[in-house]
Write a protein that holds these residues in place. Structure first.
Motif, PDB file in Angstrom:
ATOM      1  N   VAL A   1       0.844  -1.196   0.000  1.00 15.26           N
ATOM      2  CA  VAL A   1       0.000   0.000   0.000  1.00 15.26           C
ATOM      3  C   VAL A   1       0.881   1.248   0.000  1.00 15.26           C
ATOM      4  N   SER A   2       1.925   1.255   0.809  1.00 14.92           N
ATOM      5  CA  SER A   2       2.864   2.392   0.827  1.00 14.92           C
ATOM      6  C   SER A   2       3.512   2.584  -0.543  1.00 14.92           C
ATOM      7  N   PHE A   3       3.904   1.469  -1.157  1.00 16.73           N
ATOM      8  CA  PHE A   3       4.497   1.523  -2.493  1.00 16.73           C
ATOM      9  C   PHE A   3       3.514   2.154  -3.486  1.00 16.73           C
ATOM     10  N   LEU A   4       2.254   1.729  -3.445  1.00 16.91           N
ATOM     11  CA  LEU A   4       1.245   2.263  -4.372  1.00 16.91           C
ATOM     12  C   LEU A   4       0.909   3.716  -4.063  1.00 16.91           C
ATOM     13  N   ARG A   5       0.967   4.112  -2.798  1.00 18.55           N
ATOM     14  CA  ARG A   5       0.734   5.519  -2.432  1.00 18.55           C
ATOM     15  C   ARG A   5       1.826   6.424  -3.010  1.00 18.55           C
ATOM     16  N   ALA A   6       3.024   5.916  -3.126  1.00 19.25           N
ATOM     17  CA  ALA A   6       4.155   6.719  -3.596  1.00 19.25           C
ATOM     18  C   ALA A   6       4.160   6.897  -5.118  1.00 19.25           C
ATOM     19  N   ARG A   7       3.321   6.147  -5.815  1.00 21.84           N
ATOM     20  CA  ARG A   7       3.299   6.218  -7.282  1.00 21.84           C
ATOM     21  C   ARG A   7       2.406   7.359  -7.755  1.00 21.84           C
ATOM     22  N   SER A   8       2.786   7.959  -8.901  1.00 24.01           N
ATOM     23  CA  SER A   8       1.944   8.994  -9.502  1.00 24.01           C
ATOM     24  C   SER A   8       1.199   8.468 -10.726  1.00 24.01           C
ATOM     25  N   ALA A   9       1.633   7.313 -11.235  1.00 24.14           N
ATOM     26  CA  ALA A   9       0.967   6.690 -12.388  1.00 24.14           C
ATOM     27  C   ALA A   9       0.242   5.432 -11.908  1.00 24.14           C
ATOM     28  N   VAL A  10      -0.761   5.015 -12.674  1.00 26.46           N
ATOM     29  CA  VAL A  10      -1.471   3.790 -12.310  1.00 26.46           C
ATOM     30  C   VAL A  10      -0.542   2.595 -12.453  1.00 26.46           C
ATOM     31  N   PRO A  11      -0.731   1.618 -11.636  1.00 26.85           N
ATOM     32  CA  PRO A  11      -1.649   1.564 -10.505  1.00 26.85           C
ATOM     33  C   PRO A  11      -1.109   2.394  -9.337  1.00 26.85           C
ATOM     34  N   ARG A  12      -2.041   2.984  -8.591  1.00 30.86           N
ATOM     35  CA  ARG A  12      -1.645   3.820  -7.476  1.00 30.86           C
ATOM     36  C   ARG A  12      -2.788   3.958  -6.475  1.00 30.86           C
TER      37      ARG A  12
END
Length: 152
Positions: free
Chosen positions: A22-33
């Motif tokens: 979840v932390s990894f996905l929160r840090a992304r600006s592109a999908v998946p995020r």
């Protein structure tokens, strides 16, 4: 074969988003995020956006997806003795082979801890949580990388 003294209800298909993921996905600006938005009533909510232009604007994402205590409460409420958990989508296919390999190892370690430290059933050797690990099945992954993950 000896008969079981107690029948167990086992959920063999349930998903979890581990906190690291979840932390990894929160840090992304592109999908998946995972992103935060303000609801019409002014509250803040997290959403998981897997694909660009999802009509729903993503799915609600709350602690019920990663908090082990909430998972165990859900199991108790529904009479589930054991759950076999696996990572929910998106998996790792949007990453490069080296990044997928590294994240798979980290998440598999996290999943092992998530499950191995779960409560036991009635003081016996069985745990309430077991897991299916992740394989970094992405383009250009090497056989050595996959075997390394399997050995892990």
């Amino acid at each position: 074969m000896a008969a079981l003294s107690q029948r167990l209800l086992v959920d063999v298909h349930t998903h979890v988003y581990l906190p690291r993921y979840v932390s990894f996905l929160r840090a992304r600006s592109a999908v998946p995020r995972v992103f935060t938005r303000t609801t019409p009533d002014g509250a803040s909510e997290e959403r998981l956006l897997i694909l660009d232009a999802e009509p729903s604007g993503g799915r609600p994402m709350g602690p019920q997806y990663w908090d082990r205590a909430l998972k165990l409460d859900f199991m108790k409420r529904h009479g589930i003795d054991i759950s076999v958990v696996s990572s929910a989508n998106p998996w790792l296919d949007f990453l490069s082979a080296p990044a997928a390999h590294e994240l798979a190892h980290q998440l598999n370690d996290d999943l092992e801890t998530y499950c191995s430290t779960s409560p036991g059933l009635a003081g016996g050797p069985l745990k309430q949580l077991y897991g299916f690990g992740l394989l970094p099945l992405v383009p250009e992954v090497t056989t050595a990388s996959l075997l390394d993950t399997v050995h892990q």
